[in-house]
Design a protein around this motif. Structure first.
Motif, PDB file in Angstrom:
ATOM      1  N   LEU A 133     -58.758 -25.752 -12.001  1.00 12.57           N
ATOM      2  CA  LEU A 133     -59.599 -25.352 -13.133  1.00 12.57           C
ATOM      3  C   LEU A 133     -61.048 -25.764 -12.914  1.00 12.57           C
ATOM      4  CD1 LEU A 133     -57.360 -26.089 -16.263  1.00 12.57           C
ATOM      5  CD2 LEU A 133     -58.321 -23.885 -15.570  1.00 12.57           C
ATOM      6  N   ILE A 134     -61.216 -26.949 -12.366  1.00  7.30           N
ATOM      7  CA  ILE A 134     -62.577 -27.411 -12.090  1.00  7.30           C
ATOM      8  C   ILE A 134     -63.256 -26.484 -11.090  1.00  7.30           C
ATOM      9  CG2 ILE A 134     -63.902 -29.276 -10.995  1.00  7.30           C
ATOM     10  CD1 ILE A 134     -61.824 -31.211 -12.234  1.00  7.30           C
ATOM     11  N   GLU A 168     -64.014 -23.213 -12.843  1.00  5.38           N
ATOM     12  CA  GLU A 168     -65.024 -23.296 -13.901  1.00  5.38           C
ATOM     13  C   GLU A 168     -66.407 -22.908 -13.391  1.00  5.38           C
ATOM     14  OE1 GLU A 168     -65.761 -27.228 -15.422  1.00  5.38           O
ATOM     15  OE2 GLU A 168     -65.968 -26.444 -17.447  1.00  5.38           O
ATOM     16  N   HIS A 169     -66.655 -23.163 -12.102  1.00  7.85           N
ATOM     17  CA  HIS A 169     -67.976 -22.885 -11.549  1.00  7.85           C
ATOM     18  C   HIS A 169     -68.188 -21.398 -11.307  1.00  7.85           C
ATOM     19  CE1 HIS A 169     -68.817 -27.098 -11.188  1.00  7.85           C
ATOM     20  NE2 HIS A 169     -67.692 -27.291 -10.514  1.00  7.85           N
ATOM     21  N   PRO A 208     -65.965 -18.401 -12.779  1.00  9.17           N
ATOM     22  CA  PRO A 208     -64.833 -17.670 -13.350  1.00  9.17           C
ATOM     23  C   PRO A 208     -64.867 -16.186 -13.038  1.00  9.17           C
ATOM     24  CG  PRO A 208     -66.427 -18.274 -15.055  1.00  9.17           C
ATOM     25  CD  PRO A 208     -66.830 -18.982 -13.814  1.00  9.17           C
ATOM     26  N   GLY A 263     -65.733 -17.494 -19.262  1.00 12.73           N
ATOM     27  CA  GLY A 263     -65.896 -18.933 -19.445  1.00 12.73           C
ATOM     28  C   GLY A 263     -65.031 -19.482 -20.559  1.00 12.73           C
ATOM     29  N   VAL A 279     -61.560 -20.221 -19.343  1.00 15.31           N
ATOM     30  CA  VAL A 279     -61.440 -21.460 -18.586  1.00 15.31           C
ATOM     31  C   VAL A 279     -61.401 -22.653 -19.540  1.00 15.31           C
ATOM     32  CG1 VAL A 279     -62.503 -22.903 -16.816  1.00 15.31           C
ATOM     33  CG2 VAL A 279     -62.596 -20.418 -16.603  1.00 15.31           C
ATOM     34  N   THR A 280     -62.273 -22.597 -20.551  1.00 13.50           N
ATOM     35  CA  THR A 280     -62.259 -23.672 -21.547  1.00 13.50           C
ATOM     36  C   THR A 280     -60.913 -23.740 -22.252  1.00 13.50           C
ATOM     37  OG1 THR A 280     -64.621 -23.384 -21.906  1.00 13.50           O
ATOM     38  CG2 THR A 280     -63.395 -24.540 -23.625  1.00 13.50           C
ATOM     39  N   PHE A 310     -58.471 -25.324 -20.013  1.00 17.56           N
ATOM     40  CA  PHE A 310     -58.652 -26.781 -20.005  1.00 17.56           C
ATOM     41  C   PHE A 310     -57.967 -27.399 -21.221  1.00 17.56           C
ATOM     42  CE2 PHE A 310     -62.268 -26.644 -16.908  1.00 17.56           C
ATOM     43  CZ  PHE A 310     -61.795 -27.644 -16.074  1.00 17.56           C
ATOM     44  N   SER A 323     -63.138 -31.037 -24.794  1.00 18.13           N
ATOM     45  CA  SER A 323     -62.856 -29.822 -24.039  1.00 18.13           C
ATOM     46  C   SER A 323     -63.254 -28.588 -24.808  1.00 18.13           C
ATOM     47  CB  SER A 323     -61.364 -29.770 -23.694  1.00 18.13           C
ATOM     48  OG  SER A 323     -61.029 -30.872 -22.902  1.00 18.13           O
TER      49      SER A 323
END
Length: 654
Positions: free
Chosen positions: A25-26, A29-30, A32, A89, A92-93, A96, A239
């Motif tokens: 995920l990290i 995140e950069h 998506p 984005g 992704v959040t 998380f 988060s």
């Protein structure tokens, strides 16, 4: 299944997958937007695999909340992988958030606190229901966010259509204040009275009441559709609010410090080291090889020490032998795995095979916890598939035939494992029609496998006949069986593993195949014997006793030698003849020979050898027989003096 026995293993595995999920995920995140290509796709795939595994594990353990969350995550990721859903984005959040909740659910489930979990809201968000509701719903969700702080976060949703929702919400807040201090309300109480208040709000409550009491007190205010307590609110809120850089910058410094502290206080970091570690199987194999070499050296050292009258040397050899023995036990124990790791693959095979043939089969697994050497268990999987398919195709009747025979419409197929002495017996048993002995006999006569005058075959004879390559009594060849290669393949594989196969069949009542296997292939106890100048090893699991050969116990029946032991007549074999050594096997000085009584299932025989060398635990080495060599060996070992000895396959002798 007693799932409590596997909780720690489940935790270990699940935490490993959580690490994978968070790392991916990290990375995602950069970028998506690159989820469909390159490294982004790799990250999505990694998350999908990890979530899918957690979902499967939770299903086995019966953890519903973990299963629901992981299934919802898997569904979202499936849409992304299929190109039906662009990954933004906010997704992704959301993932998380889901990962955090999944971690919480895993820990709670494994500590029997799953009943306190409510993952409904997050599952619905993953399923996209909140987005389907439009911007108003997203705004409402955001309105339920409370900043980190002391106490618990309480999320409240009023019944749809509540009249004067602001006033009703203030009544709920008043109920909360009766329990303790309400430090934060989002949106604030004044805003609740506005026209745009949708009935959703959150607050932070400091009190000593448990979750159920809080929920009950708030519901008592009336018109409350949902009241939910979140005790790990700080991490969740961090988060949820991490979507846009501008929003992160707006967080006050004191709250940011609280978030920072909460992050470093995460349970992931506090989780204790586990009892289990994963080890590459090749490392265990290498360790086992080294232990085997040590055992050979131990034998040589013991033989050398025996020629020196040195008590100190004897004591050192004894101590070294004890330590090597403990090391051997430890390494062998590390290679043992329960049979369910292979048995659990079969329910689907049985289901598919039964459906393909229009049969109804109840599949039962017994003895799941019996352990076998991992390498041996992997190699026995294919033979079991053959036996299970044969049982469904040839053994179990169609439902109408079963009903006509007075049986239940559904056949019963049992796969079991039991420990018997130093062996493990895996049995495949069905309650079908049994082997058609007349049909097997007729086909065997036609192929010249038995004499024409035979009118019946015993079970062991049937096994020998049906295990001949190409032998089949099937009227038709199906996708499941009928080509005459199944039983042949089973016997070949099991014998190669140092085991044997036994058959019991009853007309109209079913058939049972028993696979008797050594617990491990690496080290076995053996009786060492000599014929001429050659040494041989007999697996001790098949040796019942030894005795000095005397002429009085040897008789002749129909031209064949037998031995009479306690009024039991047993066939007598000479190892010299079996292995093809030159020299006269019969008529030699009987007083100089020994008889080893061998037993395999219900078969017994005496084996004449020139000399008994003693018992040893031997290291089994692979053995590739040369062309034309006797086919009665299934391995070799190195003796203490450095010489080699072949290991006899007892099932080929009896």
């Amino acid at each position: 299944m007693d799932s409590a026995r596997y909780r720690e293993l489940f935790l270990t595995e699940a935490r490993d997958h959580l690490v994978v999920i968070n790392q991916a995920l990290i990375a995602l995140e950069h970028a998506p937007a690159e989820a469909a290509t390159g490294a982004g796709r790799d990250s999505v795939d990694a998350i999908f695999r990890a979530v899918h595994t957690v979902k499967g594990m939770s299903g086995v353990m019966g953890y519903a909340a973990v299963g629901s969350l992981s299934h919802a995550m898997e569904t979202l990721l499936s849409r992304v992988r299929a190109g039906d859903q662009a990954l933004e984005g906010e997704h992704v959040t959301l993932l998380f958030d889901a990962a955090d909740a999944l971690e919480h659910a895993i820990e709670a489930s494994a500590t029997a606190q799953e009943s306190a979990l409510d993952v409904t809201s997050l599952v619905e968000r993953l399923q996209g229901r909140d987005r389907a509701a439009g911007p108003l719903a997203r705004a409402a969700d955001a309105s339920r966010t409370v900043p980190p702080g002391d106490g618990i976060a309480v999320h409240v949703t009023l019944e749809p259509g509540t009249i004067l929702p602001g006033a009703r919400a203030q009544l709920v807040v008043a109920r909360a204040r009766a329990l303790g201090a309400v430090t934060t309300v989002v949106p604030d109480e004044a805003s609740m009275l506005g026209d745009d208040f949708d009935g959703c709000f959150a607050m932070r409550l400091v009190c000593d009441a448990d979750d159920a009491s809080v929920v009950a007190a708030l519901r008592a205010a009336g018109f409350v559709h949902e009241a939910r307590v979140v005790r790990d609110a700080p991490l969740r809120e961090r988060s949820s609010s991490a979507g846009a850089p501008a929003e992160r910058a707006a967080v006050p410094r004191s709250e940011a410090e609280a978030q920072f502290a909460a992050t470093w206080g995460s349970e992931v970091l506090k989780a204790p080291l586990q009892r289990y570690v994963r080890i590459d199987l090749r490392r265990l194999d290498h360790l086992m090889t080294l232990v085997g070499e040590l055992m050979i050296v131990r034998g040589r050292l013991a033989q050398r020490a025996a020629t020196h009258d040195d008590p100190v040397l004897d004591e050192a050899v004894a101590e070294a032998s004890r330590l090597i023995g403990e090391l051997q036990d430890g390494v062998l124990g590390g290679r043992m795995v329960p049979v369910w790791q292979v048995f659990d693959r079969f329910p689907r095979v049985v289901r598919d095979a039964a459906r393909a043939l229009g049969k109804d089969v109840e599949f039962v697994i017994e003895g799941r916890e019996i352990e076998l050497d991992r390498s041996l268990l992997e190699q026995v999987a294919d033979p079991l598939v053959h036996l299970l398919r044969n049982a469904i195709d040839h053994g179990i009747e169609a439902p109408d035939a079963r009903l006509a025979a007075g049986k239940p419409a559904a056949g019963r197929l049992t796969l079991s494992a039991t420990r018997e002495r130093s062996a493990v017996v895996i049995r495949v048993r069905d309650d079908g029609r049994g082997v058609n002995r007349a049909k097997v006999l007729a086909k065997a006569k036609a192929m010249g496998l038995v004499d024409e005058e035979r009118d019946a075959l015993e079970d062991e004879e049937i096994l020998r006949v049906i295990s001949r390559a190409g032998f089949s009594t099937a009227d038709r060849v199906t996708e499941l069986s009928g080509r005459g290669v199944g039983i042949d393949a089973v016997l070949s594989r099991v014998r190669a593993l140092g085991g044997m196969v036994d058959l019991k069949s009853f007309e109209g009542a079913g058939t049972a195949f028993s696979l008797r296997l050594p617990v491990t292939l690496a080290v076995i106890p053996a009786l060492l014997a000599r014929v001429g100048d050659e040494s041989y090893a007999l697996p001790l699991t098949h040796v019942t006793e030894t005795l000095q050969l005397s002429r009085g116990v040897v008789r002749s029946v129909r031209g064949r030698e037998v031995i009479v032991i306690r009024e039991e007549v047993l066939p007598l074999l000479h190892l010299r003849d079996v292995v093809g050594l030159p020299g006269q096997a019969t008529g030699r000085d009987a007083s100089a020979s020994h008889v080893v009584l061998l037993e395999l299932a219900e078969r017994r025989a005496g084996l004449v050898v020139d000399q008994l060398l003693g018992q040893e635990e031997i290291v089994v080495k692979p053995f590739d027989a040369v062309r034309g060599a006797a086919s009665c060996f299934n391995g070799a070992t190195i003796m203490g003096d450095g010489s080699a000895a072949l290991i006899l396959e007892v099932s080929s002798l009896l």
